[in-house]
Design an enzyme around this catalytic site. Sequence first.
Site, PDB file in Angstrom:
ATOM      1  N   ASP A 112       0.872  -1.177  -0.034  1.00 34.40           N
ATOM      2  CA  ASP A 112      -0.079  -0.072   0.114  1.00 34.40           C
ATOM      3  C   ASP A 112       0.920   1.220  -0.107  1.00 34.40           C
ATOM      4  OD1 ASP A 112      -2.171   1.744  -0.040  1.00 34.40           O
ATOM      5  OD2 ASP A 112      -3.111   0.575   1.444  1.00 34.40           O
TER       6      ASP A 112
HETATM    7  C1  BGC Z   1      -5.059   3.171   0.246  1.00 36.23           C
HETATM    8  C2  BGC Z   1      -5.234   2.084  -0.983  1.00 36.23           C
HETATM    9  C3  BGC Z   1      -5.346   2.827  -2.272  1.00 36.23           C
HETATM   10  C4  BGC Z   1      -4.106   3.316  -2.246  1.00 36.23           C
HETATM   11  C5  BGC Z   1      -3.792   4.105  -4.031  1.00 36.23           C
HETATM   12  C6  BGC Z   1      -3.609   4.073  -0.254  1.00 36.23           C
HETATM   13  O1  BGC Z   1      -3.594   5.261   0.664  1.00 36.23           O
HETATM   14  O2  BGC Z   1      -5.026   2.570   1.379  1.00 36.23           O
HETATM   15  O3  BGC Z   1      -6.407   1.731  -0.678  1.00 36.23           O
HETATM   16  O4  BGC Z   1      -5.346   1.945  -3.338  1.00 36.23           O
HETATM   17  O5  BGC Z   1      -3.631   4.456  -1.397  1.00 36.23           O
HETATM   18  O6  BGC Z   1      -4.277   5.164  -4.189  1.00 36.23           O
END
Ligand code: BGC
Length: 749
Positions: free
Chosen positions: A270
């Site tokens: 993530d």
């Molecule tokens: C979130 C994810 C997301 C990613 C890309 C992260 O902060 O937890 O769910 O897909 O950002 O935007």
Amino acid sequence: MTATQPPAVRVERAGEAEWRIAELLARMTLEEKIGQLTLVPGGGGHVPPSLAEEIRAGRIGAVLNEVDPGTVTELQRLAREESRLGIPLLVGRDVIHGFRTIFPIPLGQAATWSPALVERGARVAALEAAAAGVNWTFAPMVDIGRDPRWGRVAECLGEDPLLASRLAEAMIRGFQGEDLAQPGSIAACVKHFAGYGACEAGRDYAATSLPETELRNVHLRPFRAAVAAGVASVMTSFSDVNGLPATANPLLLRDILRREWGFDGLVVSDWESVPQLAVHGLTADDRASAREAALAGCDMEMTSRTYTDHLPALVRAAEVPPAQLDAMVANVLRTKLRLGLLERAPALSVTLPAPLNDAHRAAAYEAAVASVVLLKNDRAVLPLDPARLRSLAVIGPLADDGHEQMGTWVFDGRAEDSATILPALRARAGEQVEVRYARGVDTTRSLGQEGFDQAVAVAQDADAVVLCLGEESILSGKRTAARTSGSPGAQAALVARLARLGKPLILVVLAGRALALAEVVPQVDALLYAWHPGTMGGPAIADLLFGVSAPSGRLPVSLPRAVGQVPIYYAQRRTGKPAWPAQVIPLDAIPARAGQTSVGNTSYHLDAGFTPLYPFGYGLSYTTFGYAALALSDTVLRRRSALVVSVEVTNTGPRAGEDVVQCYVGDPVASLTRPVRELVAFARVALAAGERRTVHFTLTAADLAFHGRDHRLRAEAGEFRVWVGGNAEATLEARFHLVDDAGHGDLAR
Ligand code: BGC
């Protein structure tokens, strides 16, 4: 545990693919390999020179958040034509519940209990996103949502592993289509692996403590279903799971995902979750974070650059074995191959339909209609009859706000494309009905009551009042969105003030979570829970209010009475002192100076009891449904055979409607205590007034299996109970026995 067996022809292609991957790997430098593991943000409508330079040098494998078609085309051209190996980029975006045409938030989509509608929504989203050059979405999110304090419940598919599994499979089919390499298909990414939804007290990013049995029996189930359904990628969770952050968790990433489930796609971290391993306190610095994440099996790093900075030295020092690096790169290349990226130039297909076209809006409308849950309808105040109305008051800050109705995690939808409630109600009411509007409160969070008088003035002359309250988009979702209270701001006071007028009061809740509404509900005559319904929310809600369509949504989560009850979910384990209605003593019935033992002796809250306000699966319609003649094809289920559960469902009311018939199973005695009941099957059925249909559910031992003390998946012989009905409190019950045949093995669900 077995993943679905791919058909023979795919095996052949898989063989070719592996050969192709090996051949590419043999030609790659260390820097190019690490480049494939690197995911960076795009420039937002232009190509920054530094990004162009890195792409040319083969130092970037994927880009996210670039959706300008011209810019995406240029990025891909740079990768294909100007980098040494010409490997195209993955282009990622959070296409969570629509791209330009916004569907209900995932929690709302879960309230449809309709895999078909969910699949169609994801298909529309994929077509629109692919037209902008996106080839990878970070969805579905399948974290189990049992704590509505957590803002991200808006993005999940409810509290139940089976419902979440069926809907996640549908979403993956919708995004990925028949073949990932077809134009209009995009790679799905199931997230957040794992345990994110179980963060302590619903505080986003807080630690998760989950015994492995609970992790496997509840939280991992939809992930396993997603892998079996062929999901292309998996995103790790920010969570510290039992002391090991998920991004560096070998049990999750290596043992379970790869070895047990046989996943051979791409695992992505993530956002900055690799360097955050040091913030968690698992590692001392970025170098160690890169090593731990790589060794655990996190293939690609999102946005941070610890792999770029440290993997070269780590591989040279053999702290990360070269074979491990190659395996990580192979997972990325395999995903690109599956997308057809290495076969043909990634072109923005001109044959894809235009975004927001009529068919896409119609699909969003249908999903919104099916997502709305009617929770209360006293004296049948709904549906409204325009012929009997002279005037209608519409009140609330969410009645005419195209932005708020779209909900959280919308980057490409536009407020001006939303059809809002107020104009839709005006159109449905017709010219004979005077529709007057007052905001009542400035925003859902406002504490000020200056707008109350105007709301009362509008409401007191009306024949009925529609109140559109709840929470704004930003109050659910990420970061700031963990909340501890029920309805925000002065809204409850506004309801109380309007209730005093004695007019039929219809509350439409737009929210990204299950709000605690125990104090509000008794004051209103009808309650429609509409989540954040998306682009077509207005017409969907207006049509439901006027009876052009009938409510058919069912709660995908239990609605608590009070926030202090959460987590409250139907599939709880029993406890040694289960609560029993007769034993619940109301707070004011406890005598003064009561002795220690006089307040009951079971598991409940003195001020909230032990039941939710509305149970999981609950929802009314404008008609009623009856269940009878529950029958089992046998009293005995043998392993390797099946048992058919059948029930007669009758539309006992005056008009057509759709019901969601639900089948729950309980395992009263097991080597590990089991939930009181668990959903094992469900079916949406449309019935004309008076129509009766027999609904069949087929159960096998796999539906009864759970991970036991040794963590292996198996069903235990013995008696089982089965309940069928319209929600998790269904009472129509039957029993059967699972019996052993000789030589059975472990069973996948
Ligand atoms: C979130 C994810 C997301 C990613 C890309 C992260 O902060 O937890 O769910 O897909 O950002 O935007």
